[in-house]
Enzyme design. Sequence first.
Site: not given
Length: 476
Positions: A70-71, A112, A239
Amino acid sequence: MSKKNQSITGAYSFFNCIEKNFDKAARFLSIEKGLLEQIKACNAVYRMHFPVKIGGKIKVIEAYRVQHSHHKLPCKGGIRYSIKVNQDEVMTLAALMTYKCAIVDVPFGGAKGGIKIDPQTMSTENIEKITRRYTSELIKKNFIGPGIDVPAPDYGTGEREMSWIFDTFLSIRPGEVDALACVTGKPISQGGVRGRKEATGLGVFYGIRELCYMKEEMLSVGLDVGLVGKKIIIQGLGNVGYHAANFFHESGAIIVALAEREGAIYNKKGLDVSKVILHLKDTGSILNFPEAKNIENTENALELECDILIPAALENVIHKNNANRIKAKIIGEAANGPITPDADDILEKKGIIIVPDIYLNAGGVTVSYFEWLKNLSHVRYGRMEKRFSENMNAELLQVIENVCKTKISTEEKKIILRGAREIDLVRSGLEDTMISGFHKIRDLKKSYRIENIRTAAFVLAINKIVDSYERLGIFP
């Protein structure tokens, strides 16, 4: 973790592998241990189970969303659908996202997500049910939002799933003016950005190309400067691998082998990637391609003679049991964690240059950042300046013709007059980001006298995260 994975990674879990690389870098820095532990740790792990009715029966679905750091907010990271999804994997991929974003100056914390299903065996209707229910669970816990956490596609997901996520978010949060920015990788018609599909593969190409321009590095492995004529092996034609293969082929490199799960194909004179893809679509496999030799064991393809090896599929494909047999001069980690820590040490002693995943496959999140900015600004790239640029170019062209007393051909005029389209601006931004990131790592590697690019990349990432914490005033 399976017994097979334990045998090739030693005592390390996937997350431990990242921590080990982090610790190597931390030795070069005078940073308080507590702060380093905070940077390493996952800030929030949300493991959920929810019921979905499938085929008239209730099935309990296991899913995850991990916010590593959460920086900086929002957090950012893809969602993968795979029967192999587990907490360790999702935590690791979230951590990698944090370091990638820091290295390429994308202002996100890493995240993620994952849902433990096999989308190949499920109907579209059931995949949609699961996707929408997963999204509603994220909304309940405040794990999604334009300024909170912004998912994207990953293995097993794409534009379709991202459009369902956006629609579900908007239905639960009606009137949210920036709702489009709650997820990236959307279709163009729903606020997506041109150039997103090929972004990771193109980023891989830009990163390797920049390395190959460096005379000092090329001399160290006995190669000429540039990409033309370089022999390349690519493992994985998803991909990332598919687009990377195309860009390398177009640049004049020689794709000597392509590897997939069922096996690999080899031609020392080079493979035409577009023809291989047509063969794959027609037969369902790359094997038995008329202009190539089959290699039954796909892992054996990694050990063939080449200049550049690009693992673009799974983690841990190069390990302590096969590292000594790798003959490539350069390895570009297009996949996440394709080399185990033990193999890393072996390859370094052999003098092989490794371009690490935390830099090389940052193209996807870079272009996701461009899409997020586009959604927040509510204006597509090029709309404000394209026509102005064309008009200015036309005036300049007229002056040149008058001064030189000559007429420029129609075809040349078209090239000169064309204003930048969205895809031009996106690719230009991606190219600049990858080149800038490479040189920041290279310069830091020299100034700190670090032996390898991976450790230098981690040092760069840690420094940038610490700087963010200090700017926030959390750790004065």
